[in-house]
Design a protein around this motif. Structure first.
Motif, PDB file in Angstrom:
ATOM      1  N   PRO A 111       6.477   3.866 -11.174  1.00  0.00           N
ATOM      2  CA  PRO A 111       5.989   3.125 -12.341  1.00  0.00           C
ATOM      3  C   PRO A 111       6.358   1.642 -12.306  1.00  0.00           C
ATOM      4  O   PRO A 111       5.552   0.792 -12.703  1.00  0.00           O
ATOM      5  CB  PRO A 111       6.653   3.843 -13.517  1.00  0.00           C
ATOM      6  N   ALA A 112       7.552   1.330 -11.824  1.00  0.00           N
ATOM      7  CA  ALA A 112       7.958  -0.075 -11.741  1.00  0.00           C
ATOM      8  C   ALA A 112       7.076  -0.846 -10.771  1.00  0.00           C
ATOM      9  O   ALA A 112       6.679  -1.993 -11.048  1.00  0.00           O
ATOM     10  CB  ALA A 112       9.426  -0.171 -11.318  1.00  0.00           C
ATOM     11  N   LEU A 113       6.727  -0.237  -9.654  1.00  0.00           N
ATOM     12  CA  LEU A 113       5.847  -0.886  -8.690  1.00  0.00           C
ATOM     13  C   LEU A 113       4.452  -1.076  -9.263  1.00  0.00           C
ATOM     14  O   LEU A 113       3.838  -2.137  -9.094  1.00  0.00           O
ATOM     15  CB  LEU A 113       5.778  -0.052  -7.405  1.00  0.00           C
ATOM     16  N   LEU A 114       3.960  -0.067  -9.967  1.00  0.00           N
ATOM     17  CA  LEU A 114       2.627  -0.163 -10.551  1.00  0.00           C
ATOM     18  C   LEU A 114       2.587  -1.210 -11.665  1.00  0.00           C
ATOM     19  O   LEU A 114       1.644  -2.009 -11.754  1.00  0.00           O
ATOM     20  CB  LEU A 114       2.187   1.193 -11.081  1.00  0.00           C
ATOM     21  N   GLN A 115       3.593  -1.226 -12.519  1.00  0.00           N
ATOM     22  CA  GLN A 115       3.631  -2.201 -13.604  1.00  0.00           C
ATOM     23  C   GLN A 115       3.743  -3.614 -13.062  1.00  0.00           C
ATOM     24  O   GLN A 115       3.113  -4.542 -13.583  1.00  0.00           O
ATOM     25  CB  GLN A 115       4.801  -1.887 -14.529  1.00  0.00           C
ATOM     26  N   PHE A 116       4.528  -3.763 -12.016  1.00  0.00           N
ATOM     27  CA  PHE A 116       4.670  -5.068 -11.403  1.00  0.00           C
ATOM     28  C   PHE A 116       3.337  -5.530 -10.818  1.00  0.00           C
ATOM     29  O   PHE A 116       2.936  -6.686 -10.974  1.00  0.00           O
ATOM     30  CB  PHE A 116       5.740  -4.999 -10.308  1.00  0.00           C
ATOM     31  N   GLY A 117       2.619  -4.616 -10.142  1.00  0.00           N
ATOM     32  CA  GLY A 117       1.325  -4.971  -9.592  1.00  0.00           C
ATOM     33  C   GLY A 117       0.336  -5.367 -10.679  1.00  0.00           C
ATOM     34  O   GLY A 117      -0.425  -6.326 -10.516  1.00  0.00           O
ATOM     35  N   GLU A 118       0.344  -4.634 -11.801  1.00  0.00           N
ATOM     36  CA  GLU A 118      -0.565  -4.942 -12.898  1.00  0.00           C
ATOM     37  C   GLU A 118      -0.334  -6.348 -13.435  1.00  0.00           C
ATOM     38  O   GLU A 118      -1.274  -7.033 -13.861  1.00  0.00           O
ATOM     39  CB  GLU A 118      -0.395  -3.915 -14.014  1.00  0.00           C
ATOM     40  N   ARG A 119       0.904  -6.787 -13.422  1.00  0.00           N
ATOM     41  CA  ARG A 119       1.234  -8.114 -13.944  1.00  0.00           C
ATOM     42  C   ARG A 119       0.501  -9.210 -13.185  1.00  0.00           C
ATOM     43  O   ARG A 119       0.141 -10.245 -13.730  1.00  0.00           O
ATOM     44  CB  ARG A 119       2.750  -8.331 -13.856  1.00  0.00           C
ATOM     45  N   TYR A 120       0.259  -8.970 -11.900  1.00  0.00           N
ATOM     46  CA  TYR A 120      -0.398  -9.981 -11.067  1.00  0.00           C
ATOM     47  C   TYR A 120      -1.792  -9.557 -10.628  1.00  0.00           C
ATOM     48  O   TYR A 120      -2.387 -10.181  -9.759  1.00  0.00           O
ATOM     49  CB  TYR A 120       0.481 -10.292  -9.848  1.00  0.00           C
ATOM     50  N   GLY A 121      -2.314  -8.511 -11.231  1.00  0.00           N
ATOM     51  CA  GLY A 121      -3.655  -8.067 -10.886  1.00  0.00           C
ATOM     52  C   GLY A 121      -3.762  -7.549  -9.467  1.00  0.00           C
ATOM     53  O   GLY A 121      -4.826  -7.663  -8.836  1.00  0.00           O
ATOM     54  N   VAL A 122      -2.687  -6.975  -8.955  1.00  0.00           N
ATOM     55  CA  VAL A 122      -2.656  -6.458  -7.580  1.00  0.00           C
ATOM     56  C   VAL A 122      -2.403  -4.960  -7.627  1.00  0.00           C
ATOM     57  O   VAL A 122      -1.396  -4.504  -8.167  1.00  0.00           O
ATOM     58  CB  VAL A 122      -1.552  -7.139  -6.746  1.00  0.00           C
ATOM     59  N   GLU A 123      -3.312  -4.181  -7.090  1.00  0.00           N
ATOM     60  CA  GLU A 123      -3.154  -2.726  -7.027  1.00  0.00           C
ATOM     61  C   GLU A 123      -2.571  -2.364  -5.672  1.00  0.00           C
ATOM     62  O   GLU A 123      -3.259  -2.444  -4.644  1.00  0.00           O
ATOM     63  CB  GLU A 123      -4.499  -2.033  -7.221  1.00  0.00           C
ATOM     64  N   PRO A 124      -1.278  -1.996  -5.589  1.00  0.00           N
ATOM     65  CA  PRO A 124      -0.704  -1.659  -4.288  1.00  0.00           C
ATOM     66  C   PRO A 124      -1.359  -0.417  -3.698  1.00  0.00           C
ATOM     67  O   PRO A 124      -1.612   0.564  -4.403  1.00  0.00           O
ATOM     68  CB  PRO A 124       0.779  -1.426  -4.592  1.00  0.00           C
ATOM     69  N   ALA A 125      -1.638  -0.480  -2.407  1.00  0.00           N
ATOM     70  CA  ALA A 125      -2.197   0.654  -1.679  1.00  0.00           C
ATOM     71  C   ALA A 125      -1.133   1.198  -0.734  1.00  0.00           C
ATOM     72  O   ALA A 125      -0.150   0.512  -0.417  1.00  0.00           O
ATOM     73  CB  ALA A 125      -3.435   0.223  -0.895  1.00  0.00           C
ATOM     74  N   VAL A 126      -1.326   2.421  -0.282  1.00  0.00           N
ATOM     75  CA  VAL A 126      -0.327   3.056   0.570  1.00  0.00           C
ATOM     76  C   VAL A 126      -0.808   3.111   2.020  1.00  0.00           C
ATOM     77  O   VAL A 126      -2.001   3.283   2.292  1.00  0.00           O
ATOM     78  CB  VAL A 126       0.027   4.485   0.085  1.00  0.00           C
ATOM     79  N   VAL A 127       0.126   2.939   2.920  1.00  0.00           N
ATOM     80  CA  VAL A 127      -0.106   3.131   4.344  1.00  0.00           C
ATOM     81  C   VAL A 127       1.085   3.919   4.894  1.00  0.00           C
ATOM     82  O   VAL A 127       1.937   4.380   4.139  1.00  0.00           O
ATOM     83  CB  VAL A 127      -0.273   1.780   5.093  1.00  0.00           C
ATOM     84  N   GLY A 128       1.142   4.090   6.200  1.00  0.00           N
ATOM     85  CA  GLY A 128       2.284   4.772   6.799  1.00  0.00           C
ATOM     86  C   GLY A 128       2.342   6.246   6.437  1.00  0.00           C
ATOM     87  O   GLY A 128       1.329   6.898   6.170  1.00  0.00           O
ATOM     88  N   SER A 129       3.564   6.772   6.399  1.00  0.00           N
ATOM     89  CA  SER A 129       3.763   8.209   6.191  1.00  0.00           C
ATOM     90  C   SER A 129       3.203   8.692   4.867  1.00  0.00           C
ATOM     91  O   SER A 129       2.642   9.790   4.772  1.00  0.00           O
ATOM     92  CB  SER A 129       5.266   8.532   6.263  1.00  0.00           C
ATOM     93  N   LEU A 130       3.340   7.869   3.825  1.00  0.00           N
ATOM     94  CA  LEU A 130       2.837   8.268   2.514  1.00  0.00           C
ATOM     95  C   LEU A 130       1.316   8.425   2.526  1.00  0.00           C
ATOM     96  O   LEU A 130       0.762   9.369   1.955  1.00  0.00           O
ATOM     97  CB  LEU A 130       3.264   7.240   1.468  1.00  0.00           C
ATOM     98  N   LEU A 131       0.637   7.488   3.183  1.00  0.00           N
ATOM     99  CA  LEU A 131      -0.823   7.591   3.313  1.00  0.00           C
ATOM    100  C   LEU A 131      -1.217   8.900   3.988  1.00  0.00           C
ATOM    101  O   LEU A 131      -2.055   9.659   3.475  1.00  0.00           O
ATOM    102  CB  LEU A 131      -1.351   6.408   4.124  1.00  0.00           C
TER     103      LEU A 131
END
Length: 229
Positions: A111-131
């Protein structure tokens, strides 16, 4: 979501491949065809990832790859396919969509990563093992896995506060946050290297990557004209 035009495709884009083209490519690479999961990969509906061409590879063909999970030896499969083999192209899934596979010990950070991204209009995407865990369901994630994210910024002015925020989150997070910031021109740089350059006193080169190759990104080029950010 519509397919991504060829001119707008980036490293890490996910491609769905026609089964007959996949079989033909593996017939030309029998050693890779014998690796676990590879032969039936596209029949399961799993994507491959768009990658840069290696030296001496045919640029008229599309360079794709996939990594195998730790239990299958962590092999990295690289193949070349004709463009007509590509059925669909998509950007990597968002962290929001892939959060279900994050282990409970790391989930409170999402949630902290998502809220931080929303603040700057950036939707973080996943790569690596999580992807790969998300798109295949195979056990790619281990207790030592990094959280690999892509941060596509629309404006140069967002880069500096974005880097500061990721660095603050990393200080408060017990596991490693890795990944890249994708600049407005599509060139991507490792966020840690960009952060080190951003906080250095001089103009430091950072290696930027795109499908076209690699180039140096100067600290000064990360600020819009007239900005002191």
């Amino acid at each position: 979501m519509a397919d991504i035009p060829v001119a707008s495709r980036r490293r890490h884009d996910l491609l769905l491949i026609a089964s007959d083209a996949w079989r033909s490519a593996l017939d030309r690479s029998p050693a890779m065809a014998e690796l676990p999961f590879v032969r039936g990969w596209v029949e399961r509906g799993w994507p491959v990832i768009l990658r840069r061409h290696a030296e001496a590879e045919d640029n008229d063909l599309v360079a794709v790859g996939l990594p195998l999970p730790p239990g299958a030896g962590r092999h990295r499969v690289g193949l070349l396919l004709p463009s007509e083999a590509i059925l669909r192209v998509r950007r990597p899934p968002s962290l929001r969509a892939a959060a279900w596979v994050v282990d409970p010990g790391r989930r409170p950070t999402v949630p902290a990563l998502l809220q931080f991204g929303e603040r700057y209009g950036v939707e973080p995407a996943v790569v690596g093992s999580l992807l790969w865990h998300h798109v295949t369901g195979l056990p790619y994630l281990t207790p030592a896995s990094d959280l690999d994210l892509l941060w596509p910024v629309r404006r140069l002015g967002d880069i500096h506060p974005l880097l500061r925020g990721i660095a603050r989150l990393q200080r408060d997070t017990p596991f490693r946050i890795d990944g890249e910031v994708i600049l407005p021109d599509g060139v991507a740089g490792n966020w840690r290297e960009l952060w080190n350059a951003d906080t250095a006193s001089g103009d430091i080169d950072v290696l930027g990557k795109s499908l076209a190759g690699v180039r140096l990104v100067l600290r000064a080029s990360l600020s819009p004209v007239g900005s002191d950010a």
